[in-house]
Scaffold this active site. Sequence first.
Site, PDB file in Angstrom:
ATOM      1  N   GLU A 129       0.863  -1.196   0.000  1.00 34.07           N
ATOM      2  CA  GLU A 129       0.000   0.000   0.000  1.00 34.07           C
ATOM      3  C   GLU A 129       0.893   1.238   0.000  1.00 34.07           C
ATOM      4  OE1 GLU A 129      -2.405  -0.297   3.515  1.00 34.07           O
ATOM      5  OE2 GLU A 129      -3.220  -2.253   2.922  1.00 34.07           O
ATOM      6  N   ILE A 342      30.245  -1.605 -22.548  1.00 35.78           N
ATOM      7  CA  ILE A 342      30.985  -2.308 -23.610  1.00 35.78           C
ATOM      8  C   ILE A 342      30.330  -2.071 -24.974  1.00 35.78           C
ATOM      9  CG2 ILE A 342      31.598  -4.630 -24.471  1.00 35.78           C
ATOM     10  CD1 ILE A 342      31.991  -5.397 -21.446  1.00 35.78           C
ATOM     11  N   GLU A 368      10.062  -7.931  -3.839  1.00 40.43           N
ATOM     12  CA  GLU A 368      10.212  -9.075  -2.899  1.00 40.43           C
ATOM     13  C   GLU A 368      11.234  -8.741  -1.812  1.00 40.43           C
ATOM     14  OE1 GLU A 368       7.930 -10.987  -3.389  1.00 40.43           O
ATOM     15  OE2 GLU A 368       7.532 -10.940  -5.542  1.00 40.43           O
ATOM     16  N   SER A 371      17.185  -4.559  -1.339  1.00 37.14           N
ATOM     17  CA  SER A 371      18.509  -5.031  -0.900  1.00 37.14           C
ATOM     18  C   SER A 371      18.746  -4.699   0.578  1.00 37.14           C
ATOM     19  CB  SER A 371      19.608  -4.365  -1.735  1.00 37.14           C
ATOM     20  OG  SER A 371      19.673  -4.948  -3.021  1.00 37.14           O
TER      21      SER A 371
END
Length: 392
Positions: A129, A342, A368, A371
């Site tokens: 929420e 690269i 989920e 970190s």
Amino acid sequence: MGTYPMTDEDRDIQERARRFVDEELIPWEVHAEEHGGRIPQEARERHRRMAIELGLFAMNMPKELGGGELTMLQQVLVSEQIGRVTNGLGWCVHTPAAWAPAVVSAEQLERWIVPTIRGERHECYAITEAGAGSDVDAIEATARRDGDGYVLNGTKMHVTSFNTADHVFFQAKIAGGPHDGEHAMFFVDKDTPGVRLVREPAYSHTYPDTHAIVAFEDVRVPASHLIGEEGDGLAFTYEWFRYERLMIAARCCGAAERLIEEATAFAKERRQFEQPIIGFQAVAHMLADSLTELWAARLMTYELARSIDRGLDVKVQHAQCSMAKLYASEMANRVADRAVQIFGGRGYMRENVAERFYRELRVDRIWEGTSEIQRNIIADQLAKRGVTMLAG
Ligand SMILES: Cc1cc2nc3c(=O)[nH]c(=O)nc-3n(C[C@H](O)[C@H](O)[C@H](O)COP(=O)(O)OP(=O)(O)OC[C@H]3O[C@@H](n4cnc5c(N)ncnc54)[C@H](O)[C@@H]3O)c2cc1C
């Protein structure tokens, strides 16, 4: 062919998933990117059908209910392959709520879970929420008992796949009664009166599935829509988090593998100053670091999956799923950043795989559990259980 020890069955399922991704899904990436994440309906249907035929769909669900019941290592191997494709094309390989069969009623099993395993119904999760993200316990949504049912209220955000789902796992706190303030989870069909789409904001990635803001306004559901008991809701969410964290780690390994392969091929072929750029140590070292970190993340992920197959203690799982998700998602983000570098200017073009992964992988450090939250969990478990139990 990799060198990690696996059974023939493991290799077979890995190879099946890899071929599906390479031959059927990856060819649609640029089209999806250029069309708001969408591909023609026939192609979408074909992918869904093939995922079922190949035994990849509902791979985490019991065989007796029509699922694939793969080992956790095999699920990781499949998820890793799914992680190699951008634009959410891999989401045709759906993994329903694996925690559910053990806790739902027979009626709920028949009405929601089994049809989802068959690919006929589709769920979404409404937990977060505006005021409750990392702190899941701060949710304000309520479920008030009323006669033979409940009245649900609350506004949820980031409801992934609300546009493709037909029912919602709705998490609320019980209002009143002996379980006042405790969490509970409900099945809510999307067409129930009072379920209202507020809006579908745009996100960084170009996926066909939206992340909606959804209001639940005096939504009446029968008591039979409550999953388990009043007070159980948070335990289901935590079980789902553990599973998804491991699968995120796997998908991040797949993404990193694809990026390293593509960037290496480009670096060998792209010439500047009359030589392939892989001959410049600055470029070669970016690839070397990426490969080394991928190997570390992959070993962690595979070993954790194997331990779960062998019955790893759930508390240790909790810490190790967080470690795998934390390390693999941060690894994949570093790899994507280097891959863009690269590719040079080409790496900034949306038709380039590195550009797409650079945007898409960012959320793996957020959803989920961010970190920071993974580090909190790991540190908490370290203080309780010690180094040897968690990393010995
Ligand atoms: C694309 C996408 C899809 C999603 N899908 C779903 C879904 O389907 N269903 C659903 O319910 N939710 C979903 N989410 C929500 C997701 O789980 C949350 O975004 C996530 O848990 C973080 O919550 P938040 O965004 O409110 O951030 P906040 O909790 O507000 O965090 C903000 C910052 O503060 C930090 N922080 C917070 N608490 C602490 C702490 N204790 N210690 C250190 N740092 C802290 C965070 O790490 C972060 O950096 C989705 C999110 C996204 C972006």
